[in-house]
Write a protein that holds these residues in place. Structure first.
Motif, mmCIF file in Angstrom:
data_model
loop_
_atom_site.group_PDB
_atom_site.id
_atom_site.type_symbol
_atom_site.label_atom_id
_atom_site.label_comp_id
_atom_site.label_asym_id
_atom_site.label_seq_id
_atom_site.Cartn_x
_atom_site.Cartn_y
_atom_site.Cartn_z
ATOM 1 N N GLU A 1 44.404 -20.295 -24.452
ATOM 2 C CA GLU A 1 44.577 -19.909 -23.049
ATOM 3 C C GLU A 1 45.774 -20.639 -22.457
ATOM 4 O O GLU A 1 46.538 -20.080 -21.669
ATOM 5 N N THR B 1 27.613 -30.080 -22.014
ATOM 6 C CA THR B 1 28.941 -29.661 -21.610
ATOM 7 C C THR B 1 29.322 -30.354 -20.312
ATOM 8 O O THR B 1 28.501 -30.981 -19.654
ATOM 9 N N GLU C 1 35.406 -26.161 -26.057
ATOM 10 C CA GLU C 1 35.595 -24.727 -25.860
ATOM 11 C C GLU C 1 34.267 -24.101 -25.488
ATOM 12 O O GLU C 1 33.343 -24.036 -26.297
ATOM 13 N N ILE C 2 34.199 -23.625 -24.262
ATOM 14 C CA ILE C 2 32.914 -23.154 -23.754
ATOM 15 C C ILE C 2 32.418 -21.925 -24.513
ATOM 16 O O ILE C 2 31.227 -21.816 -24.820
ATOM 17 N N GLU C 3 33.350 -21.031 -24.909
ATOM 18 C CA GLU C 3 32.891 -19.835 -25.643
ATOM 19 C C GLU C 3 32.136 -20.216 -26.904
ATOM 20 O O GLU C 3 31.141 -19.613 -27.279
ATOM 21 N N LEU D 1 28.775 -21.243 -25.979
ATOM 22 C CA LEU D 1 27.953 -20.096 -25.567
ATOM 23 C C LEU D 1 27.510 -19.305 -26.788
ATOM 24 O O LEU D 1 26.429 -18.728 -26.805
ATOM 25 N N THR E 1 26.489 -17.879 -19.199
ATOM 26 C CA THR E 1 27.749 -17.143 -19.128
ATOM 27 C C THR E 1 28.830 -18.130 -18.722
ATOM 28 O O THR E 1 28.549 -19.168 -18.124
ATOM 29 N N GLN E 2 30.059 -17.746 -19.032
ATOM 30 C CA GLN E 2 31.157 -18.652 -18.755
ATOM 31 C C GLN E 2 31.252 -19.006 -17.262
ATOM 32 O O GLN E 2 31.414 -20.166 -16.908
ATOM 33 N N THR E 3 31.099 -17.973 -16.423
ATOM 34 C CA THR E 3 31.206 -18.211 -14.982
ATOM 35 C C THR E 3 30.137 -19.182 -14.496
ATOM 36 O O THR E 3 30.411 -20.089 -13.732
ATOM 37 N N VAL F 1 28.532 -21.439 -16.168
ATOM 38 C CA VAL F 1 28.798 -22.791 -16.653
ATOM 39 C C VAL F 1 29.876 -23.447 -15.795
ATOM 40 O O VAL F 1 29.732 -24.579 -15.331
ATOM 41 N N MET F 2 30.934 -22.668 -15.556
ATOM 42 C CA MET F 2 32.033 -23.187 -14.740
ATOM 43 C C MET F 2 31.548 -23.603 -13.367
ATOM 44 O O MET F 2 31.886 -24.669 -12.861
#
Lengths: 358, 340, 502
Positions: free
Chosen positions: C203, C290, C459-461, C464, C488-490, C492-493
């Motif tokens: 990214e 995380t 790496e969050i993915e 997940l 989901t990524q959102t 977690v963020m």
């Protein structure tokens, strides 16, 4: 296949190459100088024993204390990445304890000698543990930590001896220092063999070697794998303490007296040198005890050769220094890289030639 | 923007501890032992007797800051003494003898530096060999003690700096001025010069970088090999100077000159706050380290413990005290940093 | 101006004993561009950079630099600096015993004297401009690692260089710091500096870079404009194989098992590095910690293993209260721990692959019961094959293996102890995509075999994909626990950022 075995062989011998070359060169040099230099004869000694004699015997015999200390020093070096410079002083203390107990006993029997040795062993281990504590617990560099005992060790010996140089006069101790009746090999040599055997048994039946190397290479990783670096370092100093007591006792028995000022004087430097000549890194990590033992014999052979060439004993150091520098230069990383580069180029050249022909 | 006072660096902290302890120790000696310790001459005597030690300890400090070790300093000093005495006794020129002293020192330093730095051989072994060689050469030159007979130098030797107002009144009522030998001035000059080199010269800061982290120093664009070479060269040079000062003090060459000087110098550096691991240390600290080391011996003797073994036992105990203290101070510091 | 080339490397070759590290590699950098250098581990990125900075000599090829007549002669990092190449390395290459200002100016210029006051003044200005929280006269060791890294960047910035090399500078920075660095990079770019950016985070490449050069196995794959090369294709080029495997990974069914008995349970566990926290894990469960770097995720798992000084709390293993204050006690209770920093805490570099594999098992068996050589060889062979470890032989020193293979050896070390509970802290950091997938698969397979696993990754993915429960940390405290549809990524963020945490 052939390449693989070649590599394995090189890996097996690699470290021992330099001391072996040194011994080889010294032997050749001496043989040219005096073809009879290494002849071994039997003769009667003053106690009426038939014993082996000759330069080779005196080399192997004379290096005994050094070889024994070098074994322990290798372990300390590997685990702690530093050296103990107090071994000479500690040996003087150990020797003093040994003599004091023997003089305390009216008839000197095998039992008293054993007791004396055990006591001096305990004392040496105690001082080893003291050094080890400073290194392992307080994280002081070995050379600095052992500087303390180096400074005051011989004074402690002086105090144990009451300021004198007491003698011991017993058949048993003189047998330890020279020959056991009926055995033609000098006793110190036998003791070296026993110590080497003990070390190999310890390595065979414990994980000391693996743990010590792990701690020496990467202390943090070793700790996270459940090894206690503190214990391993402490242990290495205590084992060196045992070696110190053996060497100290031999030294005392050889002379029949203890002189706190001269017993095994300056041996710490030779010991560290033996470890280095044996191809062990003074920065710790991987080690080979056999290398250090060979290193000890190299140093002694060099000394005896110089004596045989009528070099005064006070001057020996200067010539020794030159040979040492030559040895370490040959074994230095830069020269090794240069040499292996040369070998590679030679191989590459040959491969290219083969290709062209093909 | 007002410049904020920063916490002491490791070097400054260790040095401060040493200076404080030295002052405290000396003050206690003045109170409880009195006598000689109340006279300025006591300090002058310490300096007169130990000027060579101060000089070699400075050299060793430089090497240790660079992360190395030099145990040849005592040997080189003794070789210089013997060579100069023999040369001067053979009607040598005073000036040439000075060059001889510096030359021998530099030669040893250069060879050590070359072997350690460019051939990457372990410094302990290299300088050990250097010590063996120097000691061996000393006895090859002469096994017997040689008394200095050169008149010029003997005349210079007898010059002493006299400071009346730091003197004391002897029993018979005469004023005995404070006496300082020339060697002390040379030693102090060495301390100051090395201090300035370490603090204000690029080279000096590079020594610290080298000792702090060799890999980083390389990546930061420092010529690591040359820098390391220079540490040994400086140490060799100072050993040469120390030899000359030693000769001026004793006026004789002897095979056992400066025996054990290397270990005393290492002890002085350590007490002064130099770490063997490199990157931390200072010659001012080393100067006070030497004074501390020699003062404690003086105190032991003055207290009536004449037996020589008391000196080494107390020295050992003091080393233990300083080493453990430093270890505790630094590890506490590391911990508080990790938390902060 | 944007098309002016500042640096050209042609036909660079570099050979190490037994390895061809670079073969005929070309590379060019324009003024005012940010150029990503991409490749898997062992592709030759680091070697190329080290050739450029004079750490390694090159065997063949030429380097031309704008403003330097003819071929640039770079034989040492000093040469590189002098002709205007500045470098920031992944590991911090500063001296901890010097002050911040000294670290910024040492080894530069040719002056004989140190102009301390001037340096401190200049350093103060730069630090302030860049917003770096460090004071010029502070000893570097008293700064945090991230700040130390920023100081290294500040040093490079001040050098007025033509070429700035950033070799994975972001791995020890948190998101905010990364953004700060990016704005700095854009600023320099506007001033016409050519920047070479090496990173494992894709990214980040797409966020700041203009062009990408891809290396594989020491050879050049190609140089592309960023618009030409979508992320998927970039990965394909780096791996040199198509993406079936990558896709199949995304199709993993999420492993979800929290019905087994609790294997490990901690109440108010704390260590010298971590605040008290509660935690439990079930048999066969895969969970994750995380949070941003420095949030305490690594410190918490270290407390579980007894890696730091444990200061309090109750611990139960299989329902029975136990005491775990040292690693060996954790190991005896069936816990394994793969540390975050492989080089510092994992490998014993000079020892062979075999010795590295058996180490933990050997420690557990005890000091007086060494494994025989034959047993050790058997175990080593078994795991080298099972994990597909690429090594010349089992007697090769582990230090000479690539990062991914080293990591597999450390994994093998713990698998050999047959742990009930395995903690993996950043097992995929700094290793290539292929090995990453292998390790993720392995984690799920272990869970199937009833091993409980705690998995930590930046790496969050990746988290997940593998974890059924995520524990979110912020400022050294647990601030949330996500399961099921919340993964989901959102989400977690949001939790990390401190939104409406559940």
């Amino acid at each position: 296949m052939s390449e693989k075995t070649g590599k394995a062989r090189r890996g097996g011998l690699g470290q021992l190459l330099i001391p072996l070359i040194a011994i080889g060169l010294l032997i050749i040099f001496n043989l040219i100088r005096d073809p009879g230099f290494f002849s071994i004869e039997t003769k009667l000694n003053n106690t009426g024993n038939t014993v082996l004699a000759g330069n080779l015997i005196s080399i192997i015999n004379g290096a005994s204390e050094l070889a024994i200390l070098a074994m322990g020093m290798t372990l300390v070096t590997a685990a702690c990445g530093g050296q103990d410079i107090s071994v000479g002083a500690a040996a003087a203390i150990a020797g003093s304890v040994f003599v004091r107990i023997i003089r305390g006993a009216a008839p000197v029997t095998g039992g008293t000698v054993a007791l004396a040795f055990l006591a001096c062993c305990a004392v040496a281990m105690l001082f080893g543990a003291f050094n080890g504590m400073l290194v392992a617990v307080f994280r002081i560099q070995p050379m600095i930590a052992t500087l303390i005992l180096y400074t005051c060790g011989r004074s402690i010996a002086y105090w144990i001896n009451g300021g004198a140089t007491p003698t011991i006069d017993s058949a048993i101790t003189s047998a330890i220092g020279s020959f056991i009746p009926g055995v033609p090999i000098p006793t110190p040599v036998i003791i070296v063999a026993i110590m080497a055997l003990l070390f190999s048994l310890v390595f065979r039946f414990t994980t000391l070697e693996l743990f010590t190397q792990s701690v020496g290479i990467n202390q943090s990783a070793a700790r996270l794998n459940g090894i206690s670096p503190t214990l391993i370092k402490l242990l290495s100093f205590i084992i060196l303490g045992i070696c110190v007591s053996v060497a100290g006792s031999i030294g005392v028995c050889r002379l029949g007296l203890i002189n706190h000022e001269t017993l095994l004087i300056d041996i710490e430097m030779d010991t560290i040198l033996a470890v280095a000549i044996g191809g062990n890194s003074l920065g710790g990590g991987k080690f080979r005890i056999s290398g250090s033992i060979l290193g000890a014999y190299v140093i002694q052979m060099l000394t005896i050769t110089l004596y045989a060439m009528k070099v005064p004993s006070t001057d020996v150091k200067a010539y020794k220094a030159i040979v040492i520098v030559l040895l370490v230069v040959i074994g230095s990383p830069v020269v090794k890289r240069w040499f292996s580069g040369l070998v590679n180029r030679f191989h590459a050249g040959r491969a290219a030639a083969v290709k062209e022909v093909g | 923007m007002k410049t904020r006072r920063e916490p002491l660096t490791d070097t400054q902290l260790l040095m401060t501890i040493t200076i404080c302890i030295f002052i405290a120790m000396y003050a206690l000696a003045m109170i409880f032992l009195g006598g000689g310790f109340l006279r300025a001459q006591q300090i002058f005597d310490l300096l007169n007797d130990n000027a060579p030690l101060i000089i070699v300890a400075c050299g060793l400090t430089v090497v240790m800051i660079g992360g190395g070790i030099d145990i040849s300093v005592g040997g080189v000093t003794s070789l210089v003494v013997m060579s100069c005495v023999l040369y001067l006794n053979a009607d040598g020129n005073l000036f040439v003898s000075m060059l001889l002293a510096l030359g021998i020192g530099l030669a040893f330093g250069a060879v050590h530096g070359l072997l350690v730095s460019y051939l990457e051989i372990q410094p302990f072994i290299v300088t050990l060999a250097g010590m063996f060689f120097a000691r061996g050469m000393t006895t090859i030159l002469s096994v017997n003690p040689q008394k200095l007979t050169h008149e010029g130098l003997n005349a210079i030797r007898s010059i002493k700096l006299e400071i009346p107002w730091l003197g004391y009144v002897a029993k018979n009522g005469n004023l005995i001025p404070g006496r300082i030998e020339l060697g002390v001035l040379i030693a102090l000059l060495c301390v100051i010069v090395i201090f300035l080199v370490l603090k204000y010269l690029r080279l000096g800061r590079n020594f610290y970088a080298l000792g702090g982290n060799q890999q980083s120093a390389l990546m930061l664009g420092i010529n690591v090999k040359k820098t390391r070479f220079m540490t040994y060269l400086i140490s060799g040079l100072l050993s040469g100077i120390a030899g000359f000062v030693f000769m001026m003090h004793t006026g004789a060459g002897n095979a056992t000159n400066a025996a054990g000087a290397e270990m005393n110098a290492i002890a002085s550096s350590i007490i002064g706050g130099t770490l063997l691991s490199g990157g931390v240390g200072n010659v001012i600290g080393t100067f006070f380290g030497t004074l501390t080391l020699t003062t404690i011996k003086k105190i032991v003797v003055t207290s009536g413990l004449k037996d020589p073994w008391w000196q080494s036992i107390t020295t050992g105990a003091m080393l233990l005290f300083f080493i453990v203290l430093q270890s505790i101070v630094l590890s506490r510091r590391g911990k508080s940093r990790a938390k902060g | 101006m944007p098309n002016e080339t500042v640096l050209t490397m042609r036909g660079i070759c570099k050979q190490f004993p037994g390895v061809r590290a670079l073969h005929n590699v070309d590379f060019s950098l324009r003024k005012g561009e940010i150029h990503a250098l991409m490749g898997e581990n062992g592709a030759g990125k680091s070697t190329l950079i080290k050739v450029l900075t004079g750490v390694y000599g090159k065997d063949a090829g030429s380097i031309h630099l704008d403003g330097v007549e003819g071929e640039a002669n770079i034989h040492s990092p000093q040469d590189a600096q002098n002709i205007g190449i500045a470098t920031v390395y992944q590991e911090i290459t500063l001296c901890p015993n010097l002050t911040v200002a000294e670290n910024m100016y040492i080894g530069r210029g040719a002056s004989f004297l140190v102009r301390r006051k001037e340096y401190e003044k200049k350093a103060g200005q730069i630090l302030e401009n860049l917003g770096i929280p460090a004071r010029p006269r502070q000893q570097l060791a008293s700064c945090s690692l991230a700040v130390q890294q920023m100081v290294a960047i500040a040093r490079a910035v001040d050098m007025q260089c033509k070429v700035l090399i950033l070799d994975e500078p972001t791995s020890s920075l948190d998101d905010k710091e990364v953004q700060m660095l990016f704005s700095l990079m854009r600023d320099l770019k506007a001033r016409g500096v050519g920047i070479i950016f090496v990173t494992h985070f894709l990214e980040q490449v797409y966020e700041v870079c203009d062009r990408i050069t891809v290396l594989r196995n020491g050879e050049l794959v190609g140089a592309y404009r960023i618009e030409e090369l979508p992320q998927v294709q970039l990965v394909a080029k780096m791996m040199g194989k198509d993406l079936d495997e990558l896709n199949s990974m995304n199709a993993f069914e999420r492993w979800n098992r929290t019905d087994g008995p609790v294997v490990y349970e901690a109440r108010q566990l704390s260590s010298s590095e971590s605040r008290p926290f509660d935690f439990q894990i079930h048999r066969g469960e895969v969970n994750g910690f995380t949070g941003l770097l420095g949030s305490g995720r690594s410190e918490s798992v270290r407390a579980i293993f007894g890696a730091d000084h444990v200061t309090g709390g109750q611990v139960k293993v299989d329902g029975k209260p136990v005491r775990i204050t040292r690693p060996i006690e954790a190991m005896k209770h069936g816990i394994g721990y793969l540390p975050e920093d492989r080089k510092r805490d994992g490998i014993i570099a000079d020892l062979s692959v075999r010795e590295n594999i058996i180490l933990a098992l050997q420690v557990m068996k005890g000091f007086f019961r060494p494994l025989s050589r034959a047993e050790a060889e058997k175990f080593a062979d078994e795991y080298i094959q099972a994990l597909n470890i690429k090594t010349a032989s089992k007697d090769t020193p582990i230090g000479s293996l690539s990062g991914g293979n080293q990591q597999k050896v450390i994994l093998a070390r713990w698998l050999l102890t047959h742990p009930d509970y395995l903690i993996l802290d950043e097992p995929t950091r700094g290793i290539d995509v292929g090995t990453k997938l292998e390790i993720q698969k392995l984690v799920l397979k272990l869970a199937e075999d009833n091993v409980s696993i705690t998995f930590i990754s930046s790496e969050i993915e990746e988290m997940l994909r593998t974890c059924s429960r995520l524990i979110v940390m912020r400022d050294r405290n647990i601030v949330g626990e996500l399961t099921g549809d919340d993964l989901t990524q959102t989400r977690v963020m949001q939790t990390i950022a401190g939104g409406e945490a559940s």
